[in-house]
Design a protein around this motif. Structure first.
Motif, PDB file in Angstrom:
ATOM      1  N   GLU A 153      33.394 -17.273 126.441  1.00  0.00           N
ATOM      2  CA  GLU A 153      33.120 -18.531 125.250  1.00  0.00           C
ATOM      3  C   GLU A 153      32.379 -19.263 125.471  1.00  0.00           C
ATOM      4  OE1 GLU A 153      32.683 -18.240 121.382  1.00  0.00           O
ATOM      5  OE2 GLU A 153      33.806 -16.703 122.190  1.00  0.00           O
ATOM      6  N   SER A 171      22.955 -15.100 120.981  1.00  0.00           N
ATOM      7  CA  SER A 171      23.305 -15.006 119.626  1.00  0.00           C
ATOM      8  C   SER A 171      24.811 -14.468 119.932  1.00  0.00           C
ATOM      9  CB  SER A 171      22.309 -13.814 118.967  1.00  0.00           C
ATOM     10  OG  SER A 171      22.985 -13.362 117.748  1.00  0.00           O
ATOM     11  N   PRO A 172      25.610 -14.953 119.020  1.00  0.00           N
ATOM     12  CA  PRO A 172      26.906 -14.297 119.014  1.00  0.00           C
ATOM     13  C   PRO A 172      27.309 -13.026 118.527  1.00  0.00           C
ATOM     14  CG  PRO A 172      26.863 -16.078 117.415  1.00  0.00           C
ATOM     15  CD  PRO A 172      25.656 -15.902 117.990  1.00  0.00           C
ATOM     16  N   HIS A 173      26.330 -12.494 117.719  1.00  0.00           N
ATOM     17  CA  HIS A 173      26.453 -11.137 117.043  1.00  0.00           C
ATOM     18  C   HIS A 173      25.348 -10.356 117.547  1.00  0.00           C
ATOM     19  CE1 HIS A 173      29.429 -13.323 114.381  1.00  0.00           C
ATOM     20  NE2 HIS A 173      28.528 -14.117 114.268  1.00  0.00           N
ATOM     21  N   GLU A 217      34.936  -6.110 118.319  1.00  0.00           N
ATOM     22  CA  GLU A 217      34.779  -6.394 116.843  1.00  0.00           C
ATOM     23  C   GLU A 217      35.498  -5.147 116.210  1.00  0.00           C
ATOM     24  OE1 GLU A 217      30.646  -8.341 115.549  1.00  0.00           O
ATOM     25  OE2 GLU A 217      30.965  -6.304 114.965  1.00  0.00           O
ATOM     26  N   LYS A 230      28.929 -11.486 123.756  1.00  0.00           N
ATOM     27  CA  LYS A 230      29.893 -12.237 123.100  1.00  0.00           C
ATOM     28  C   LYS A 230      30.752 -11.393 122.573  1.00  0.00           C
ATOM     29  CE  LYS A 230      28.734 -16.506 123.980  1.00  0.00           C
ATOM     30  NZ  LYS A 230      29.399 -17.744 124.707  1.00  0.00           N
ATOM     31  N   GLU A 231      30.137 -10.481 121.738  1.00  0.00           N
ATOM     32  CA  GLU A 231      31.179  -9.510 121.068  1.00  0.00           C
ATOM     33  C   GLU A 231      30.295  -8.140 120.637  1.00  0.00           C
ATOM     34  OE1 GLU A 231      32.669 -11.093 117.441  1.00  0.00           O
ATOM     35  OE2 GLU A 231      30.815 -10.975 116.400  1.00  0.00           O
ATOM     36  N   LYS A 288      26.690 -20.674 126.660  1.00  0.00           N
ATOM     37  CA  LYS A 288      25.808 -20.870 125.568  1.00  0.00           C
ATOM     38  C   LYS A 288      24.277 -20.268 125.637  1.00  0.00           C
ATOM     39  CE  LYS A 288      29.101 -23.145 123.189  1.00  0.00           C
ATOM     40  NZ  LYS A 288      29.968 -22.364 123.003  1.00  0.00           N
TER      41      LYS A 288
END
Length: 123
Positions: A93, A19-21, A118, A71-72, A96
């Motif tokens: 980045e 999950s990117p978030h 972020e 990721k962030e 995956k």
């Protein structure tokens, strides 16, 4: 060593997507580097709403998490984990899948995140 990675339910060829978030991740994969077991745990913040970031830190503490791969990450989560003694590492980045991120971490190829990535992001 116990590693947590934000993840989504979707799997491709048996590999789970990252999950990117971090804070809004549907779930986390918590991987035990000694037993090589992993578990898929729902993000407790999903049911808590505002201020749920502490619930994530609590989940990690209960499970003995040493490192989180992301990721962030926003300020609240970053400082909650930092104060709990959990190290945060940045997933490149192009990576995956959860399994690939864990492999890179074990090989020592991930950079530590030294500040929130972020900026100015408030809920």
């Amino acid at each position: 060593m116990i590693i947590a990675v934000p993840a989504i339910e979707t799997e491709i060829n048996g590999k789970r997507l990252i999950s990117p978030h971090f804070g809004k991740a549907p779930a986390f994969v918590i991987y035990n580097g000694i037993t090589e077991d992993s578990m898929f745990v729902e993000n407790p913040k999903n049911r808590a709403g505002y201020g749920g970031g502490r619930l994530i830190a609590d989940l990690f503490m209960r499970n003995g998490v040493d490192a989180v791969l992301v990721k962030e990450m926003g300020e609240g989560a970053f400082f909650n984990l930092q104060s709990a003694g959990v190290k945060v590492f940045l997933i490149p980045e192009n990576v995956k899948f959860v399994e690939d991120a864990i492999k890179l971490y074990i090989e020592g190829k991930l950079q530590p995140l030294t500040e929130p990535s972020e900026s100015g992001h408030h809920h």
